[in-house]
Design an enzyme around this catalytic site. Structure first.
Site, PDB file in Angstrom:
ATOM      1  NE  ARG A 147       8.997 -12.718   1.244  1.00  0.00           N
ATOM      2  CZ  ARG A 147       8.061 -11.658   0.974  1.00  0.00           C
ATOM      3  NH1 ARG A 147       8.042 -10.632   1.731  1.00  0.00           N
ATOM      4  NH2 ARG A 147       7.089 -11.542   0.185  1.00  0.00           N
ATOM      5  CE1 TYR A 159       1.400  -7.230  -0.765  1.00  0.00           C
ATOM      6  CE2 TYR A 159       2.799  -7.906   1.159  1.00  0.00           C
ATOM      7  CZ  TYR A 159       2.576  -7.056   0.092  1.00  0.00           C
ATOM      8  OH  TYR A 159       3.435  -5.920  -0.367  1.00  0.00           O
ATOM      9  CG  ASP A 210       7.274 -10.656   5.380  1.00  0.00           C
ATOM     10  OD1 ASP A 210       6.398 -10.417   6.390  1.00  0.00           O
ATOM     11  OD2 ASP A 210       7.309  -9.820   4.423  1.00  0.00           O
ATOM     12  CG  HIS A 212       3.345  -9.531   4.618  1.00  0.00           C
ATOM     13  ND1 HIS A 212       3.281 -10.886   3.827  1.00  0.00           N
ATOM     14  CD2 HIS A 212       4.306  -8.545   4.130  1.00  0.00           C
ATOM     15  CE1 HIS A 212       4.397 -10.755   3.132  1.00  0.00           C
ATOM     16  NE2 HIS A 212       4.781  -9.378   3.017  1.00  0.00           N
ATOM     17  CD  GLU A 236       9.865  -9.524   6.492  1.00  0.00           C
ATOM     18  OE1 GLU A 236      10.675 -10.292   5.852  1.00  0.00           O
ATOM     19  OE2 GLU A 236       9.506  -8.524   6.170  1.00  0.00           O
ATOM     20  CD  GLU A 262       8.277  -4.880   5.337  1.00  0.00           C
ATOM     21  OE1 GLU A 262       8.970  -5.884   5.248  1.00  0.00           O
ATOM     22  OE2 GLU A 262       7.223  -4.587   4.913  1.00  0.00           O
ATOM     23  NE  ARG A 283      12.097  -7.089   6.882  1.00  0.00           N
ATOM     24  CZ  ARG A 283      12.570  -6.900   5.679  1.00  0.00           C
ATOM     25  NH1 ARG A 283      13.872  -7.319   5.403  1.00  0.00           N
ATOM     26  NH2 ARG A 283      11.575  -6.711   4.780  1.00  0.00           N
ATOM     27  CD  GLU A 339      12.701  -7.580   0.933  1.00  0.00           C
ATOM     28  OE1 GLU A 339      12.640  -6.655   2.068  1.00  0.00           O
ATOM     29  OE2 GLU A 339      11.569  -7.933   0.577  1.00  0.00           O
ATOM     30  CD1 TRP A 402      -0.975  -3.336   5.629  1.00  0.00           C
ATOM     31  CD2 TRP A 402       0.410  -4.521   4.398  1.00  0.00           C
ATOM     32  NE1 TRP A 402       0.355  -2.924   5.814  1.00  0.00           N
ATOM     33  CE2 TRP A 402       1.149  -3.685   4.905  1.00  0.00           C
ATOM     34  CE3 TRP A 402       0.936  -5.751   3.748  1.00  0.00           C
ATOM     35  CZ2 TRP A 402       2.554  -3.573   4.852  1.00  0.00           C
ATOM     36  CZ3 TRP A 402       2.133  -5.585   3.348  1.00  0.00           C
ATOM     37  CH2 TRP A 402       3.133  -4.454   3.907  1.00  0.00           C
TER      38      TRP A 402
END
Ligand code: GCO
Ligand code: MG
Length: 402
Positions: A147, A159, A210, A212, A236, A262, A283, A339, A402
């Site tokens: 990733r 982040y 990702d 986020h 992602e 997630e 995920r 992951e 976030w």
């Protein structure tokens, strides 16, 4: 096989973990991860104050019945705190079942569907050059999938980008740090990053990215489209997923594979995404989605719709969760990838485990149960430290996902 004791162990060897330990009358015990990053003590209290009193005296062999008892019996269903607590109980009971029958848990789940489990690591850097360097290090370690996150010109912090260390921990003690975000700067930058990555490393390595949850559906569609030449393994969390149908819009515009889940905690969070084939990878993982029992149900639904699994495995999944995830991954037919963000040396000392990493692949090992243990004496030397993930604001100060 009556449950005679259960306790919650809160410790912070490098980061915070909440672990449930369930003991039976024959002296067997099982472990379950109950860590909810940044809200750990809510789950610790839910377990200690409301769940443990219900466990004492129950038959530890009744894994499914206990799951239903805690889920349906509570009246208040779902939500991350409840589901993390139920996950911990379920995981501990699978551990006990494996130990009592003297087999690794994956043998109870139908046996191995593959020889080993492909994992991806996290490479990041402050700029493109240092990110390329980090990717090269992961490839040297044998990873087949990486990733990649990078600092973005014009943004002070991003982040998912480490702070100088090879391994990093996203949560920080104290009040949550605040980061500034510009979707436009990000969208303009990311395609250049992946163009360089493909030039440098060729097409064989699997590359993941990702977002986020930071884009709108149309922005995510633009990103997916602009990344098509670099054929990502997945993109992602392109958008916040409370609105499942927003993935329809992304899907209409791009062939870049999509992964999400997630933060989901039950099959109801992803039912539409799966049944409409709006995603490619789900995920959800053991600790936040109802344990091994419920995750298997999500995987079974996903299998019908060509959706594969890609369990969350950041540092806030304790080694207990990683072990459970690996038993799940090895056994389900529609596994995609796992992951694996390596834990700190302190974490590794507190939690011993039978799982192994070699050449980009992992195996849960053949110890009875989950094959993971906690050194309670050592854990007690690392008391809880309140820590938070960062908060994100747009350049004008507006709070952003976030
Ligand atoms: C990932 C993540 C993590 C999470 C963290 C939240 O894909 O690994 O998005 O960095 O933010 O695990 O608790
Ligand atoms: Mg993520």
């Amino acid at each position: 096989m009556k449950i005679t004791d259960a306790k919650v162990i809160v410790c912070s060897p490098g980061r915070n973990f909440v672990t449930l330990k369930v003991t039976t009358e024959d002296g067997l015990y099982g472990l379950g991860d109950a860590t909810l990053n940044g809200r750990e003590l809510a789950v610790a209290s839910y377990l200690a104050d409301h769940v443990i009193p219900l466990l004492i005296g129950r038959d530890a062999r009744r894994v499914e019945d206990t799951w239903q008892y805690l889920y349906k019996g509570a009246y208040w269903r779902r939500g991350p705190v409840t589901m993390t607590a139920i996950s911990a109980v379920d995981t501990a009971l699978w551990d006990i079942k494996g130990k009592s029958l003297n087999v690794p848990v994956y043998q109870l789940l139908g046996g191995a569907s593959r020889d080993a489990v492909m994992v991806y690591g996290h490479a990041s850097g402050a700029d493109i050059e240092s990110t390329l360097h980090a990717v090269a290090e992961y490839l040297r370690l044998g990873y087949k999938a990486v990733r990649v996150q990078s600092g973005v010109p014009g943004m002070a912090t991003v982040y998912g980008v480490g702070r100088g260390d090879f391994y990093y921990e996203p949560a920080e003690p104290g009040r949550p740090p605040e980061c500034l975000w510009s979707s436009e700067a990000y969208l303009n930058f990311v395609p250049h990053l992946f163009e360089r990555l493909r030039k440098e490393f060729g097409s064989a390595v699997h590359l993941l990215h990702d977002v986020h949850h930071r884009l709108t559906p149309i922005e995510a569609a633009r990103l997916g489209k602009s990344l098509e030449p670099y054929h990502l393994f997945w993109l992602e969390d392109p958008v916040p997923a409370e609105l499942q149908e927003s993935f329809r819009l992304i899907r209409q515009h791009t062939t870049t594979p999509l992964a999400v889940g997630e933060v989901f905690n039950s099959v109801y969070d992803c039912q539409q995404l799966i049944q409409e084939q709006l995603i490619d990878y789900i995920r959800t993982t053991v600790v936040h989605a109802g344990g091994i029992s419920h995750l298997r149900k999500i995987a079974s639904l996903a299998e019908l719709y060509h959706v594969r699994t890609g369990c969350h495995g950041a540092t806030d999944m304790s080694p207990v969760c990683i072990a459970a995830a690996l038993h799940f991954d090895l056994s389900v037919h529609n596994f995609g990838i796992q992951e694996y963000m390596r834990h700190s040396a302190e974490t590794e000392r507190v939690f011993s485990h039978a799982y192994t990493f070699s050449d980009g692949m992992m195996h849960p090992g053949d110890a009875p149960g989950l094959g993971v243990d906690i050194d309670e004496g050592l854990a007690a030397q690392y008391p809880y430290r309140r820590a938070y993930l960062p908060v994100n604001r747009r350049l004008d100060g507006t709070i952003h996902s976030w």
